[in-house]
Design a protein around this motif. Sequence first.
Motif, PDB file in Angstrom:
ATOM      1  N   MET A  63    -113.588 -38.153  -8.023  1.00 45.75           N
ATOM      2  CA  MET A  63    -112.612 -37.082  -7.785  1.00 45.75           C
ATOM      3  C   MET A  63    -111.451 -37.229  -8.762  1.00 45.75           C
ATOM      4  O   MET A  63    -111.214 -38.301  -9.321  1.00 45.75           O
ATOM      5  N   ARG A  64    -110.709 -36.127  -8.963  1.00 47.90           N
ATOM      6  CA  ARG A  64    -109.519 -36.155  -9.797  1.00 47.90           C
ATOM      7  C   ARG A  64    -108.302 -36.448  -8.922  1.00 47.90           C
ATOM      8  O   ARG A  64    -108.203 -35.972  -7.796  1.00 47.90           O
ATOM      9  N   ALA A  65    -107.397 -37.236  -9.474  1.00 44.34           N
ATOM     10  CA  ALA A  65    -106.201 -37.598  -8.722  1.00 44.34           C
ATOM     11  C   ALA A  65    -105.076 -37.921  -9.687  1.00 44.34           C
ATOM     12  O   ALA A  65    -105.304 -38.406 -10.803  1.00 44.34           O
ATOM     13  N   ALA A  66    -103.846 -37.640  -9.265  1.00 39.91           N
ATOM     14  CA  ALA A  66    -102.671 -38.098 -10.003  1.00 39.91           C
ATOM     15  C   ALA A  66    -102.432 -39.558  -9.628  1.00 39.91           C
ATOM     16  O   ALA A  66    -102.409 -39.907  -8.443  1.00 39.91           O
ATOM     17  N   THR A  67    -102.253 -40.416 -10.624  1.00 36.30           N
ATOM     18  CA  THR A  67    -102.128 -41.852 -10.344  1.00 36.30           C
ATOM     19  C   THR A  67    -101.045 -42.468 -11.227  1.00 36.30           C
ATOM     20  O   THR A  67    -100.648 -41.915 -12.250  1.00 36.30           O
ATOM     21  N   TYR A  68    -100.576 -43.647 -10.787  1.00 32.48           N
ATOM     22  CA  TYR A  68     -99.752 -44.477 -11.668  1.00 32.48           C
ATOM     23  C   TYR A  68    -100.197 -45.924 -11.524  1.00 32.48           C
ATOM     24  O   TYR A  68    -100.586 -46.379 -10.443  1.00 32.48           O
ATOM     25  N   GLU A  69    -100.164 -46.637 -12.666  1.00 30.63           N
ATOM     26  CA  GLU A  69    -100.683 -48.002 -12.756  1.00 30.63           C
ATOM     27  C   GLU A  69     -99.623 -49.060 -12.503  1.00 30.63           C
ATOM     28  O   GLU A  69     -99.937 -50.218 -12.288  1.00 30.63           O
ATOM     29  N   SER A  70     -98.341 -48.659 -12.566  1.00 29.59           N
ATOM     30  CA  SER A  70     -97.246 -49.593 -12.351  1.00 29.59           C
ATOM     31  C   SER A  70     -96.017 -48.781 -11.977  1.00 29.59           C
ATOM     32  O   SER A  70     -95.987 -47.553 -12.142  1.00 29.59           O
ATOM     33  N   TYR A  71     -94.997 -49.445 -11.474  1.00 37.14           N
ATOM     34  CA  TYR A  71     -93.761 -48.750 -11.152  1.00 37.14           C
ATOM     35  C   TYR A  71     -93.154 -48.134 -12.410  1.00 37.14           C
ATOM     36  O   TYR A  71     -93.265 -48.679 -13.501  1.00 37.14           O
ATOM     37  N   GLY A  72     -92.481 -46.978 -12.210  1.00 32.90           N
ATOM     38  CA  GLY A  72     -91.850 -46.346 -13.358  1.00 32.90           C
ATOM     39  C   GLY A  72     -91.352 -44.956 -13.034  1.00 32.90           C
ATOM     40  O   GLY A  72     -91.176 -44.590 -11.866  1.00 32.90           O
ATOM     41  N   SER A  73     -91.151 -44.171 -14.073  1.00 29.73           N
ATOM     42  CA  SER A  73     -90.646 -42.804 -13.957  1.00 29.73           C
ATOM     43  C   SER A  73     -91.810 -41.840 -13.802  1.00 29.73           C
ATOM     44  O   SER A  73     -92.983 -42.237 -13.904  1.00 29.73           O
ATOM     45  N   PRO A  74     -91.527 -40.552 -13.582  1.00 32.60           N
ATOM     46  CA  PRO A  74     -92.616 -39.570 -13.491  1.00 32.60           C
ATOM     47  C   PRO A  74     -93.525 -39.553 -14.719  1.00 32.60           C
ATOM     48  O   PRO A  74     -94.693 -39.149 -14.616  1.00 32.60           O
ATOM     49  N   ASP A  75     -93.014 -39.993 -15.867  1.00 35.53           N
ATOM     50  CA  ASP A  75     -93.837 -40.005 -17.080  1.00 35.53           C
ATOM     51  C   ASP A  75     -95.020 -40.955 -16.976  1.00 35.53           C
ATOM     52  O   ASP A  75     -95.960 -40.861 -17.780  1.00 35.53           O
ATOM     53  N   THR A  76     -94.976 -41.889 -16.017  1.00 35.43           N
ATOM     54  CA  THR A  76     -96.094 -42.828 -15.868  1.00 35.43           C
ATOM     55  C   THR A  76     -97.286 -42.203 -15.157  1.00 35.43           C
ATOM     56  O   THR A  76     -98.362 -42.790 -15.132  1.00 35.43           O
ATOM     57  N   LEU A  77     -97.103 -41.022 -14.571  1.00 34.78           N
ATOM     58  CA  LEU A  77     -98.193 -40.358 -13.851  1.00 34.78           C
ATOM     59  C   LEU A  77     -99.228 -39.795 -14.815  1.00 34.78           C
ATOM     60  O   LEU A  77     -98.891 -39.263 -15.875  1.00 34.78           O
ATOM     61  N   ALA A  78    -100.493 -39.878 -14.426  1.00 34.36           N
ATOM     62  CA  ALA A  78    -101.577 -39.277 -15.198  1.00 34.36           C
ATOM     63  C   ALA A  78    -102.679 -38.861 -14.241  1.00 34.36           C
ATOM     64  O   ALA A  78    -102.925 -39.537 -13.231  1.00 34.36           O
ATOM     65  N   VAL A  79    -103.349 -37.764 -14.541  1.00 38.94           N
ATOM     66  CA  VAL A  79    -104.485 -37.317 -13.731  1.00 38.94           C
ATOM     67  C   VAL A  79    -105.745 -37.961 -14.284  1.00 38.94           C
ATOM     68  O   VAL A  79    -106.067 -37.825 -15.471  1.00 38.94           O
ATOM     69  N   ARG A  80    -106.442 -38.675 -13.415  1.00 37.08           N
ATOM     70  CA  ARG A  80    -107.637 -39.422 -13.823  1.00 37.08           C
ATOM     71  C   ARG A  80    -108.762 -39.190 -12.824  1.00 37.08           C
ATOM     72  O   ARG A  80    -108.541 -38.743 -11.698  1.00 37.08           O
TER      73      ARG A  80
END
Length: 308
Positions: free
Chosen positions: A1-18
């Motif tokens: 499935m597709r999901a918005a994710t982040y790999e570590s703490y940070g700002s909104p720029d760390t989000l990516a759809v994977r």
Amino acid sequence: MRAATYESYGSPDTLAVRDVPDPKVGPGEALVEVRRAGVNPVDWKLMSGGLDGMMEVTFPVVPGWDVAGVVRAVGPDTPEVAVGDEVMAYARKDWVHGGTFAELVTVPARALAHKPAGLGWDEAGGLPLAGLTALRTLRRLEVGPGDTVLVHAAAGGVGLLAVQIARELGATTVVGTASEGNHEHLRELGATPVSYGAGLADRVREIAPDGVDAVADFVGGVLDDTLAVLREGGRHASITDPSVTEHGGSWIWVRPDGEELQWLADRAADGRLVVDVAGTYGLDEVARAFARSQQGHVSGKLVIAVGD
């Protein structure tokens, strides 16, 4: 499935759809195909690491705690729902990992409510966390018939719902703090608006000379004003300021509760509760929605549209 994710703490720029694995469906859970997922400030506060001392986190994280969608599968012993049911939930789990900004999410049955046919998807997705926060706060304050209630940040996502719920619970007068641009809308919802800032306590006393019975704080930094207008024996609570407990108040952290959410959803469906949607974004736009939420002054709820 597709999901918005982040790999570590940070700002909104760390989000990516994977692409991530579909979640497993355990006992007492339902697998929900997400139609809408509400954005709440807690989502980006978690992403920034601001709640690391409170909640366990497993990376990568799919953020999001609000959901409205369709049941696609159920785990063992889940008689509350069936495949095909339209549902909604405040889907917070015991740790931060598999959230609702995704095509699929698992939700414990205890958190689920059935989406009424008369409630739109945007409204259903935006209601759970904000509505339950408002309702739990007002229940803790024992708001009832005849009460005069002060709502701090009455034009925010939680505050707009709290104003209406307070009236639904029987409050005679609801005073709401907001910028002047939001005053007319608050009047439409049954509140008496006042501008926040210097002189707030005096403005509230003009409306309630004998003080208010209950104060709901949804912004923080207003304890002095709260205590200045609270009548003797009055009650106060905050969702942002734990120091209220040192002054006889309650610090509120809302819990998932399917029954209480059903109470809210039914009233939203029949028009007794208006869910203001301030903006709808796609799954690829979660970072934009977070950035807008971080700016503050959003009147109503931001919603992520995941499916049709």
